[in-house]
Write an enzyme that holds these catalytic residues in place. Structure first.
Site, mmCIF file in Angstrom:
data_model
loop_
_atom_site.group_PDB
_atom_site.id
_atom_site.type_symbol
_atom_site.label_atom_id
_atom_site.label_comp_id
_atom_site.label_asym_id
_atom_site.label_seq_id
_atom_site.Cartn_x
_atom_site.Cartn_y
_atom_site.Cartn_z
ATOM 1 N N SER A 76 0.796 -1.241 0.000
ATOM 2 C CA SER A 76 0.000 0.000 0.000
ATOM 3 C C SER A 76 0.822 1.281 0.000
ATOM 4 O O SER A 76 0.258 2.359 -0.187
ATOM 5 C CB SER A 76 -0.941 0.026 1.202
ATOM 6 N N LYS A 79 0.336 3.425 -2.892
ATOM 7 C CA LYS A 79 -0.838 4.297 -3.045
ATOM 8 C C LYS A 79 -0.456 5.784 -2.980
ATOM 9 O O LYS A 79 -1.164 6.632 -3.515
ATOM 10 C CB LYS A 79 -1.894 3.952 -1.979
ATOM 11 N N TYR A 201 -3.961 -2.221 -10.139
ATOM 12 C CA TYR A 201 -3.830 -2.130 -8.681
ATOM 13 C C TYR A 201 -2.925 -3.245 -8.116
ATOM 14 O O TYR A 201 -2.023 -2.982 -7.311
ATOM 15 C CB TYR A 201 -5.228 -2.176 -8.041
ATOM 16 N N TYR A 253 -3.486 2.844 8.075
ATOM 17 C CA TYR A 253 -4.669 2.017 8.332
ATOM 18 C C TYR A 253 -5.547 2.643 9.405
ATOM 19 O O TYR A 253 -5.503 3.848 9.630
ATOM 20 C CB TYR A 253 -4.270 0.569 8.695
ATOM 21 N N VAL A 271 1.230 -3.743 3.891
ATOM 22 C CA VAL A 271 1.217 -5.035 4.590
ATOM 23 C C VAL A 271 2.473 -5.863 4.328
ATOM 24 O O VAL A 271 2.656 -6.904 4.949
ATOM 25 C CB VAL A 271 -0.050 -5.873 4.266
#
Ligand code: GLU
Length: 317
Positions: A76, A79, A201, A253, A271
């Site tokens: 992530s 992102k 993605y 998160y 992660v």
């Protein structure tokens, strides 16, 4: 002397190499604790007993400790790169399609989307990242090449690549991401086929980078949107400010409040056990240790960043 100059001068006096050594010693008992992400089968094979940390400063220095050169799946953290590309492409229009609030839910939760008509809460939960991926697909004929070129340029490492094995492992286990993307599409907030959005993605999440790659790559967010080496604009200062703000409020998160309390920096975790943090106008710090806490952030990594801001006094607060 301007306040920026004072901060830079203070950081120049810090013995960052010794700080990193001290942190590595202090977190050693935590390394190997926590759970390595296993819902993506390929990630479950990564050894837990790794720890690396790297700092890149705006005055061009690089410091590292431990496994800082070992490449891992940035997941992530990617992102933040894709948000940069999408925000550059769409500007403020982007916020019609994705929000800017912490979600208060797990990063892969479906519940909010129904109530909020397919507008994801922020660009860093999975649903938000799907919308961002969709924007990039609509803007660029070769989206993955564009992303890869961007990340290679930013890190100064032409060998940064995507681990196809991780991407296909995630695709095979990606039922929840498929559900999210289909759901968003049903609300009309994806323009491209769901398969294409997911393919992009999963590949962006499978970028392999080291702590030193990440620390260098994110220097533009510490440098008001400019490349540290050339001084050229990567993204305008206002947008860099907004990405940092989103990292602070939504980047770690459903623990972003606790993370801000402990660390006090804009940060994005993944992660795979990586975390990138930004000290605006001074430096970036990347850390990696695959064992995760119950919220999905690197256990040793979060403690290492807590120690870093405590020992150096460098935080946004
Ligand atoms: N590719 C992962 C997923 O969609 C990203 C998870 C993460 O790092 O937050 O589940």
């Amino acid at each position: 002397m301007k306040s920026d100059e004072i901060i830079l001068e203070t950081s120049a006096k810090l013995d960052i190499a010794s700080v990193l050594e001290e942190i590595a010693g202090e977190v050693a008992p935590l390394v190997g604790q926590g759970e390595v992400a296993s819902y993506i089968p390929r990630l479950a094979r990564v050894p837990a007993n790794r720890f690396g940390m790297a700092v890149a400063t705006l005055d061009g220095r690089l410091f590292s400790v431990g496994d800082a050169e070992e490449r891992f799946s940035i997941q992530s953290i990617s992102k933040a790169f894709s948000l940069t590309l999408a925000l550059e492409a769409l500007g403020g229009e982007l916020w019609k399609r994705v929000g800017r609030e912490p979600s208060g839910n797990a990063f892969n939760s479906l519940v909010q989307l129904e109530r909020e008509n397919g507008i994801p809460r922020n660009p860093f939960i999975n649903a938000g990242a799907h919308v961002i991926a969709d924007v990039i697909l609509s803007q660029t004929p070769k989206p993955l090449e564009t992303l890869l070129e961007f990340v290679r340029d930013r890190s100064g490492n032409a060998e940064v690549c995507i681990d196809e094995e991780v991407a296909s492992s995630e695709r095979e286990a990606g039922f929840r991401n498929a559900a999210l993307a289909n759901f968003i599409r049903s609300f009309g907030n994806l323009d491209n086929p769901v398969e294409d959005v997911l393919d992009f993605y999963f590949h962006q999440c499978a970028l392999q980078m080291s702590c030193t790659d990440l620390a260098r790559a994110f220097l533009y967010l510490a440098n008001e949107g400019r490349c540290q080496r050339s001084g050229e604009s990567v993204i305008n200062p206002e947008r860099a400010k907004r990405i940092n703000a989103l990292m602070l409020t939504c980047g770690t998160y459903d623990a972003a409040g606790e993370f801000a309390f402990r660390v006090g920096l804009p940060a994005k975790s993944g992660v795979g056990g990586g975390i990138i943090a930004v000290v605006p106008k001074v430096l970036t710090v990347a850390v990696w240790s695959p064992g995760l806490d119950e919220k999905g952030n690197s256990l040793a990594g979060a403690t290492a960043l807590d120690l870093f801001t405590t020992l150096t006094g460098l935080s946004v607060f």
